[in-house]
Design a protein around this motif. Structure first.
Motif, PDB file in Angstrom:
ATOM      1  N   HIS A 197      -4.139  -1.446 -25.069  1.00 24.15           N
ATOM      2  CA  HIS A 197      -3.198  -1.090 -26.123  1.00 24.15           C
ATOM      3  C   HIS A 197      -1.790  -0.925 -25.570  1.00 24.15           C
ATOM      4  N   GLY A 198      -1.654  -0.250 -24.441  1.00 25.96           N
ATOM      5  CA  GLY A 198      -0.332  -0.028 -23.880  1.00 25.96           C
ATOM      6  C   GLY A 198       0.509   0.907 -24.724  1.00 25.96           C
ATOM      7  N   PHE A 199       1.822   0.880 -24.484  1.00 27.62           N
ATOM      8  CA  PHE A 199       2.722   1.762 -25.215  1.00 27.62           C
ATOM      9  C   PHE A 199       3.003   1.213 -26.606  1.00 27.62           C
ATOM     10  N   SER A 200       2.962   2.109 -27.569  1.00 28.83           N
ATOM     11  CA  SER A 200       3.288   1.746 -28.944  1.00 28.83           C
ATOM     12  C   SER A 200       4.794   1.783 -29.123  1.00 28.83           C
ATOM     13  N   LEU A 201       5.236   1.333 -30.278  1.00 25.83           N
ATOM     14  CA  LEU A 201       6.660   1.391 -30.581  1.00 25.83           C
ATOM     15  C   LEU A 201       7.160   2.824 -30.642  1.00 25.83           C
ATOM     16  N   SER A 202       6.237   3.764 -30.882  1.00 24.74           N
ATOM     17  CA  SER A 202       6.642   5.168 -30.946  1.00 24.74           C
ATOM     18  C   SER A 202       6.719   5.813 -29.569  1.00 24.74           C
ATOM     19  N   GLY A 203       6.307   5.074 -28.509  1.00 25.98           N
ATOM     20  CA  GLY A 203       6.458   5.594 -27.154  1.00 25.98           C
ATOM     21  C   GLY A 203       5.279   6.374 -26.630  1.00 25.98           C
ATOM     22  N   LEU A 204       4.077   6.110 -27.157  1.00 24.28           N
ATOM     23  CA  LEU A 204       2.864   6.736 -26.636  1.00 24.28           C
ATOM     24  C   LEU A 204       1.902   5.658 -26.158  1.00 24.28           C
ATOM     25  N   ALA A 205       1.126   5.981 -25.122  1.00 26.55           N
ATOM     26  CA  ALA A 205       0.102   5.079 -24.609  1.00 26.55           C
ATOM     27  C   ALA A 205      -1.218   5.836 -24.528  1.00 26.55           C
ATOM     28  N   PRO A 206      -2.305   5.260 -25.053  1.00 22.79           N
ATOM     29  CA  PRO A 206      -3.608   5.943 -24.997  1.00 22.79           C
ATOM     30  C   PRO A 206      -4.373   5.601 -23.718  1.00 22.79           C
ATOM     31  N   PHE A 207      -4.956   6.624 -23.098  1.00 22.76           N
ATOM     32  CA  PHE A 207      -5.810   6.470 -21.923  1.00 22.76           C
ATOM     33  C   PHE A 207      -7.158   7.115 -22.207  1.00 22.76           C
ATOM     34  N   VAL A 208      -8.192   6.591 -21.563  1.00 27.86           N
ATOM     35  CA  VAL A 208      -9.549   7.110 -21.731  1.00 27.86           C
ATOM     36  C   VAL A 208      -9.892   7.969 -20.523  1.00 27.86           C
ATOM     37  N   THR A 209     -10.385   9.174 -20.773  1.00 23.98           N
ATOM     38  CA  THR A 209     -10.779  10.060 -19.685  1.00 23.98           C
ATOM     39  C   THR A 209     -12.195   9.732 -19.234  1.00 23.98           C
ATOM     40  N   TYR A 210     -12.632  10.344 -18.147  1.00 24.70           N
ATOM     41  CA  TYR A 210     -13.987  10.126 -17.651  1.00 24.70           C
ATOM     42  C   TYR A 210     -15.030  10.737 -18.576  1.00 24.70           C
ATOM     43  N   GLU A 211     -14.601  11.616 -19.486  1.00 25.60           N
ATOM     44  CA  GLU A 211     -15.534  12.195 -20.460  1.00 25.60           C
ATOM     45  C   GLU A 211     -15.596  11.393 -21.750  1.00 25.60           C
ATOM     46  N   GLY A 212     -14.755  10.358 -21.869  1.00 24.10           N
ATOM     47  CA  GLY A 212     -14.747   9.563 -23.091  1.00 24.10           C
ATOM     48  C   GLY A 212     -13.720  10.020 -24.105  1.00 24.10           C
ATOM     49  N   ASP A 213     -12.895  11.026 -23.776  1.00 21.94           N
ATOM     50  CA  ASP A 213     -11.797  11.419 -24.652  1.00 21.94           C
ATOM     51  C   ASP A 213     -10.692  10.374 -24.585  1.00 21.94           C
ATOM     52  N   VAL A 214      -9.831  10.363 -25.589  1.00 20.40           N
ATOM     53  CA  VAL A 214      -8.645   9.507 -25.583  1.00 20.40           C
ATOM     54  C   VAL A 214      -7.416  10.407 -25.547  1.00 20.40           C
ATOM     55  N   VAL A 215      -6.627  10.244 -24.486  1.00 16.65           N
ATOM     56  CA  VAL A 215      -5.432  11.044 -24.279  1.00 16.65           C
ATOM     57  C   VAL A 215      -4.205  10.168 -24.515  1.00 16.65           C
ATOM     58  N   HIS A 216      -3.292  10.625 -25.340  1.00 18.31           N
ATOM     59  CA  HIS A 216      -2.057   9.903 -25.587  1.00 18.31           C
ATOM     60  C   HIS A 216      -0.944  10.548 -24.753  1.00 18.31           C
TER      61      HIS A 216
END
Length: 625
Positions: free
Chosen positions: A355-374
């Motif tokens: 996905h990378g960075f959105s136009l709003s300036g956030l990028a989502p990453f997946v943690t080792y627990e399966g959470d999604v961190v922006h």
């Protein structure tokens, strides 16, 4: 201009029938709107058209029922979702479709131009398209063809044209018949239609065009405002001018480069150079393990080396992999490593992408627990989408913090792993930057699951049953040794055809493979990985990672089996199936050979790895009797 900042759209993944949902959060993760939207477009700072209202941020948004409307920076519907489609604002107006026709509205939700067009483009927005003369005009399609209207909806350039583009630097590309030319803001045809394709003019007075009469691979060049050649056709393809006044130009025998409006080469043509320059930076070396970025002068601006990186986004950052660390790379060259497993990517083997960075300036990453961190462009956590079991201390994860998966056969017979849907009911939570819970799902919100791995494929991804790796592989071996012998042939995606994956069903197998490799006994697939050519090409590190992982699995399981059955017997039955790279160990156990094989194939630019364990009945010629 309003001092209020636009909210950030963040995705929450639910399973069918609810599907993906989008929430709106503030810069510190405070909930602006719960995840009850299907899609959200770009938030634009809009200046009111007319006297009413104050400036603010507005974005097109799709409700869960599929209808579109517009939301403001507070998350409220500015225009209720009753539209078939809605587009972002440009030049103070936004396009919308109702009853199959397109019209325009302002930031107060007032219809300025009634929907009566078959198609419509945007007005000038100061981005380089629609600037200068013609900025107040937009191309629209009527029954006769394309024409241009002003902000009041009046047709000012009637055409009709076969196709038409927005104005740029006072000129607009129009197609008459099957050829493109250019008109000025008065509708005068100033460059006759003679091009196969035509792109917008830059502020320096140059436009990339394709000459249909040129030799293949050399059709693109630059023209001036009178239609004369600045650079005669010599390029395979050209892009559009960037804000730095450069345009990408691909030479068939040399690769991508960038030239200016005079046709001078500014960034030398070279293989591996991206055709996109954002924030004055173009990626160099994608597809290798040494990615860097060059600037608008052609000099290396960010040396790296990075294992992988995306093109920069207008927010001034991108997602990159350096060694084993995923992180945020800023346009000033600072790399901020993150402790998360990998960036969020679509789980589609053929078309999946980070996905990378959105136009709003956030990028989502997946943690080792399966959470999604922006995270923001400084790597700071803005919000977290968390999946958990209510009342439990830990996440809804498997052994050793890895998400458990089931194996299924997806489209084209590819192995697909989905998060296990059984077990305790799960909830999804949104947490703000401080860790506080700002939203929690209820039963009506759907079933949520942790995000599986896509780029950092571990044992939980590879093994059909994680017990084969983390449990006792000897128990699996004993089961196979005790099984009633049956004819089998290992199933592979690469050469499996229409077979359904049943290793005991030989009806669809290649006759030569059956004759040479079909065994008698029992077989179980322990682990597998497959990547399409498009996926491996986009993420070249996947191939080396998979090979290293399967070599480790093979060596470790071979040691465990040797501890039970003694040293491997070199006089085994041979390969269960021949591949492009194989390792084999065999142990004589009674009237069977216990065979462990690592198998690899690389068909047509794809790769596949398999790990099999089989108990093969000893044939008379190998029995020693």
């Amino acid at each position: 201009m309003s001092a209020v900042s636009p909210p950030h759209p963040v995705r929450c993944c639910g399973q069918e029938p609810f599907g993906q949902r989008v929430a709106l959060v503030s810069a510190n993760g405070t909930l602006v709107r719960p995840p009850d939207l299907r899609r959200v477009g770009r938030f634009d700072a809009v200046t009111p058209y007319g006297a009413a209202g104050a400036a603010g941020y507005v974005a097109p948004a799709q409700a869960l029922d599929g209808r579109w409307g517009y939301v403001d920076q507070t998350g409220r519907w500015l225009v209720e979702p009753a539209l078939e489609r809605a587009k972002a604002f440009s030049g103070g107006l936004a396009r919308f479709r109702r009853d199959g026709r397109w019209g325009y509205l302002n930031d107060q939700g007032e219809i300025v131009i009634e929907p009566r067009f078959g198609d419509a483009a945007g007005f000038g927005d100061g981005s380089g398209l629609g600037d200068g003369a013609g900025a107040g005009l937009a191309p629209v399609r009527v029954d006769e063809g394309w024409c241009y209207v002003d902000r009041g909806g009046r047709v000012v350039i009637s055409g009709p044209f076969t196709d038409a583009e927005r104005f740029s630097a006072g000129l607009a590309a129009v197609r008459i018949g099957d050829r493109w030319g250019y008109i000025d803001a008065d509708g005068v045809l100033v460059i006759r239609p003679r091009f196969a394709f035509a792109k917008p003019f830059s502020s320096k007075g140059a436009a990339p065009v394709q000459d249909p009469e040129a030799a293949w691979g050399q059709g693109w060049g630059l023209i001036d405002r009178q239609g004369g050649w600045i650079v005669e056709p010599r390029y395979l393809h050209m892009g559009e001018f960037t804000g730095e006044g450069l345009v990408s130009a691909h030479l068939w025998d040399s690769g991508e480069g960038f030239v200016d409006a005079h046709g001078s080469t500014v960034v030398a043509h070279q293989s591996g150079l991206s055709g996109r320059m954002v924030c004055g930076l173009a990626r160099l070396g994608h597809g290798s393990s040494s990615v860097s970025f060059v600037g608008g002068t052609g000099a290396v601006a960010i040396a790296g080396p990075f294992t992988w990186a995306m093109d920069f986004r207008p927010c001034g950052a991108t997602v990159a992999l350096r060694g084993e660390d995923w992180g945020v790379l800023r346009a000033d060259g600072e790399f901020i490593p993150l402790s998360h497993r990998e960036p969020l990517a679509d789980q589609d083997e053929d078309h999946g992408g980070v996905h990378g960075f959105s136009l709003s300036g956030l990028a989502p990453f997946v943690t080792y627990e399966g959470d999604v961190v922006h995270v923001d462009t400084h790597g700071r956590e803005v919000c977290r989408i968390e999946v958990a079991v209510p009342g439990a201390a830990g996440r809804a994860t498997g052994t050793s913090g890895q998400t458990p998966f089931t194996r299924d056969e997806g489209e084209g017979g590819l192995p697909v792993r989905d998060a296990v849907s059984g077990g305790p009911e799960r909830v999804s939570r949104i947490r703000d930057a401080g860790g506080g819970e700002v939203w929690r799902s209820d039963p009506a919100s759907g079933v949520f699951s942790p995000e599986p791995a896509f780029l950092r494929r571990d044992a939980a991804y590879h093994f059909a049953d994680l017990a084969h790796w983390e449990g006792d592989v000897v128990a699996t071996a004993e089961k196979l040794l005790a099984a009633e012998p049956r004819r089998f042939l290992p199933y592979t995606v690469s050469y499996g055809g229409d077979r359904d994956g049943d290793v005991y069903d030989l009806s669809g197998a290649d006759e030569d493979d059956v004759e040479e490799y079909a065994g008698l006994g029992a077989l179980e697939e322990l682990a597998a990985d497959y990547a399409y050519e498009s996926t491996w090409g986009a993420y070249p590190f996947l191939g080396a990672d998979a090979e290293t992982a399967f070599e480790h699995y093979f060596a470790t399981l071979a040691e465990r089996l040797s501890a039970r059955y003694g040293p491997a017997d070199v006089a085994g039955p041979g390969c269960l199936l021949q591949g492009d790279g194989d390792d084999l160990r065999a142990w004589r156990v009674g009237d069977r050979f216990l065979v462990l094989q690592r198998w690899a194939a690389y068909p047509g630019g794809s790769f596949e790895h398999q790990l099999w364990l089989a108990a093969v009945l000893v044939r008379p010629e190998t029995s020693g009797g």
